[in-house]
Design a protein around this motif. Structure first.
Motif, PDB file in Angstrom:
ATOM      1  N   HIS A 168      17.632  25.280  45.730  1.00 21.84           N
ATOM      2  CA  HIS A 168      16.329  24.663  45.452  1.00 21.84           C
ATOM      3  C   HIS A 168      16.547  23.321  44.767  1.00 21.84           C
ATOM      4  O   HIS A 168      17.309  23.222  43.816  1.00 21.84           O
ATOM      5  CB  HIS A 168      15.481  25.558  44.542  1.00 21.84           C
ATOM      6  CG  HIS A 168      15.160  26.874  45.164  1.00 21.84           C
ATOM      7  ND1 HIS A 168      14.106  27.650  44.746  1.00 21.84           N
ATOM      8  CD2 HIS A 168      15.737  27.561  46.193  1.00 21.84           C
ATOM      9  CE1 HIS A 168      14.059  28.751  45.485  1.00 21.84           C
ATOM     10  NE2 HIS A 168      15.041  28.721  46.347  1.00 21.84           N
ATOM     11  N   SER A 204      14.051  21.146  43.496  1.00 24.52           N
ATOM     12  CA  SER A 204      13.152  20.796  42.397  1.00 24.52           C
ATOM     13  C   SER A 204      12.087  21.866  42.269  1.00 24.52           C
ATOM     14  O   SER A 204      11.920  22.711  43.160  1.00 24.52           O
ATOM     15  CB  SER A 204      12.492  19.440  42.656  1.00 24.52           C
ATOM     16  OG  SER A 204      11.651  19.529  43.800  1.00 24.52           O
ATOM     17  N   SER A 205      11.353  21.822  41.173  1.00 24.05           N
ATOM     18  CA  SER A 205      10.331  22.852  40.927  1.00 24.05           C
ATOM     19  C   SER A 205       9.176  22.765  41.916  1.00 24.05           C
ATOM     20  O   SER A 205       8.504  23.749  42.187  1.00 24.05           O
ATOM     21  CB  SER A 205       9.795  22.720  39.498  1.00 24.05           C
ATOM     22  OG  SER A 205       9.290  21.406  39.305  1.00 24.05           O
ATOM     23  N   ASN A 206       8.940  21.568  42.468  1.00 21.05           N
ATOM     24  CA  ASN A 206       7.820  21.451  43.418  1.00 21.05           C
ATOM     25  C   ASN A 206       8.268  21.588  44.876  1.00 21.05           C
ATOM     26  O   ASN A 206       7.553  21.241  45.794  1.00 21.05           O
ATOM     27  CB  ASN A 206       7.067  20.132  43.204  1.00 21.05           C
ATOM     28  CG  ASN A 206       7.912  18.924  43.561  1.00 21.05           C
ATOM     29  OD1 ASN A 206       9.119  19.066  43.798  1.00 21.05           O
ATOM     30  ND2 ASN A 206       7.298  17.751  43.613  1.00 21.05           N
ATOM     31  N   CYS A 207       9.487  22.088  45.080  1.00 20.40           N
ATOM     32  CA  CYS A 207      10.010  22.292  46.446  1.00 20.40           C
ATOM     33  C   CYS A 207       9.448  23.598  47.008  1.00 20.40           C
ATOM     34  O   CYS A 207       9.599  24.660  46.398  1.00 20.40           O
ATOM     35  CB  CYS A 207      11.532  22.347  46.394  1.00 20.40           C
ATOM     36  SG  CYS A 207      12.287  22.683  47.988  1.00 20.40           S
ATOM     37  N   LYS A 208       8.799  23.518  48.168  1.00 20.54           N
ATOM     38  CA  LYS A 208       8.268  24.721  48.819  1.00 20.54           C
ATOM     39  C   LYS A 208       9.392  25.369  49.622  1.00 20.54           C
ATOM     40  O   LYS A 208      10.014  24.703  50.462  1.00 20.54           O
ATOM     41  CB  LYS A 208       7.106  24.337  49.738  1.00 20.54           C
ATOM     42  CG  LYS A 208       6.445  25.542  50.399  1.00 20.54           C
ATOM     43  CD  LYS A 208       5.243  25.118  51.206  1.00 20.54           C
ATOM     44  CE  LYS A 208       4.597  26.280  51.929  1.00 20.54           C
ATOM     45  NZ  LYS A 208       4.057  27.301  51.038  1.00 20.54           N
TER      46      LYS A 208
END
Length: 446
Positions: A38, A40-44
């Motif tokens: 992953h 980043s935290s905003n990665c779907k």
């Protein structure tokens, strides 16, 4: 920036299938690797669950009916159906109303698509007996090619003046795509069957009216003209065994000056199906015999035929329900083309790698489409995930075509499209269209 990570996919690209992950950043494929963590935290994150990740199909021949015929279909409705079917780019034909035969009328269509299309788009410039000057203004960087009807079909765009044809072939470096049927042969055949049947000519003779001879006469003439002038020729919707002798697999696709397309319906149906399906499988050129269908499959697999397309051409149920002589030719196919070819894979007729080659890689190569048609880092993220173990049936209630019918109603498919991405945006997920009109104008490396 939109970031999506597709994990655990069987990635199909350039003749191989390998397991891995694909990272999308913005509109583009950022990374392809065996395993990507992953970012980043905003990665779907989407788990492909071992299903096939393919480049979105590029349909090089559709009729989306806008402007002027929007009771049959429009760019929004038909591009929605396309993305639900894993088709992420389309090339639309000029026989709308008015016909796209001037640069101004052509650009009008691009404006409509810029506002409304769910898939990437390009439009062919239409040739007539009198618009050579307009044709020569066509920009090869942002227009797919020039379309010539050498046989009359839906619309009034027949180019039958031989001097004009030769001028067009020798004057432009653009790709010339042609509909090949010999008008004189068709008229003579029609007269013969009208004499026999009066106004009640049955649809079962459609393939004898728009006959093998009509197709071969026209396509062989086009090939001869291309060889004489050096024109770049692409022949649409081939339908006969005899025409296969006109094409070669002896040279790489990139070196071919003459390329060939087959459509889904000519691979699926034969004249035996007219008795049951009637006008719903009435196309021009006509669906022909089992011998013809077998020859088309053979040429597709040995690379004499380069591309699989749909010739998606919706008409209303009312129009198609008329008598044979009054019913228009054409039918809707974009929602079901990719899964229909996967059905052929299940039947052992074609490999998944070959489907991807003919429906994504080769259209991109033939038209020299910029950064599309492949799963490569730096390319646009036009992708589809196909689940080959999720059976479903084509029914009226799951059709997305504006016309509301399909020649494949009642057909059972083993595979379905799970996800479609256009320019990095998820536009379709498990039966649901996202209302994101993510399509962009196709550009060409030429």
């Amino acid at each position: 920036m939109n970031t999506v990570l597709i994990k655990n996919a069987k990635i199909v690209n350039e003749g191989r299938i390998f397991e891995g992950d694909v990272l999308i950043e913005g509109e583009f494929i950022k990374e392809i690797a065996e395993s990507i963590s992953h970012k980043s935290s905003n990665c779907k994150v989407i788990d492909a669950e071992g299903n096939y990740l393919i480049p979105g199909a590029i349909d090089d021949q559709v009729h989306f009916r806008e402007p002027g015929l929007t009771h049959k279909g429009d760019i929004a409705s038909e591009s929605r159906a396309a993305v639900a079917g894993g088709i992420t780019s389309f090339i639309e034909q000029p026989n709308t109303v008015p016909n796209a035969v001037t640069q101004e009328l052509l650009e009008d269509k691009y404006q409509i698509a810029a506002n409304n299309s769910y898939a990437n788009y390009s439009f062919m410039m239409g040739g007539t007996n009198t618009n050579l000057e307009e044709l020569l203004k066509t920009n090869p960087k942002n227009v797919a090619g020039i379309k010539l009807f050498l046989g009359s079909s839906t619309g009034n765009m027949l180019v039958d003046d031989e001097e004009t044809l030769e001028k067009i072939f020798s004057s432009t470096k653009m790709l010339i795509a042609v509909h090949c049927e010999d008008e004189g042969t068709i008229k003579a055949n029609m007269a013969r069957y009208k004499e026999e049947y009066g106004d009640d000519v049955p649809v079962t003779v459609h393939h004898l009216i728009r006959s093998e001879e009509a197709c071969y006469l026209s396509s062989s003439k086009a090939v001869e003209l291309a060889k004489k002038t050096g024109a770049r020729l692409h022949i649409f919707h081939l339908s006969t065994a005899k025409e296969m002798e006109l094409f070669t697999n002896k040279i790489p696709l990139e070196e071919k000056q003459i390329t060939a397309e087959v459509c889904i319906h000519h691979l699926l149906f034969t004249n035996e199906d007219y008795a049951k399906k009637g006008n719903f499988i009435k196309w021009n050129p006509a669906v022909k015999t089992e011998k013809d269908r077998d020859a088309l499959w053979k040429a597709l697999l040995d690379d004499r035929i380069d591309v699989i397309a749909t010739d998606h051409a919706p008409h209303t149920l009312e129009e198609k329900s008329a008598s044979y002589l009054n019913a228009p030719s054409g039918g809707p196919l974009v929602q079901h083309a990719v899964v229909a070819m996967f059905e052929a894979y299940h039947q052992g007729k074609i490999s998944i790698e070959k489907i991807v080659e003919k429906m994504a890689h080769n259209p991109a190569k033939i038209f020299k489409i910029e950064k599309r048609g492949f799963i490569k880092e730096g390319y646009y993220a036009d992708l589809a995930i196909v689940n080959t173990a999720k059976p479903w049936s084509v029914q009226k209630e799951n059709l997305l075509y504006k016309c509301g019918w399909s020649p494949l109603e009642g057909t059972n498919f083993k595979s379905r499209i799970s996800y479609t991405f256009v320019n990095g945006q998820m536009v379709y997920q498990n039966g649901t269209i996202k209302e994101i009109r993510a399509g962009k104008r196709l550009l060409f490396d030429r």
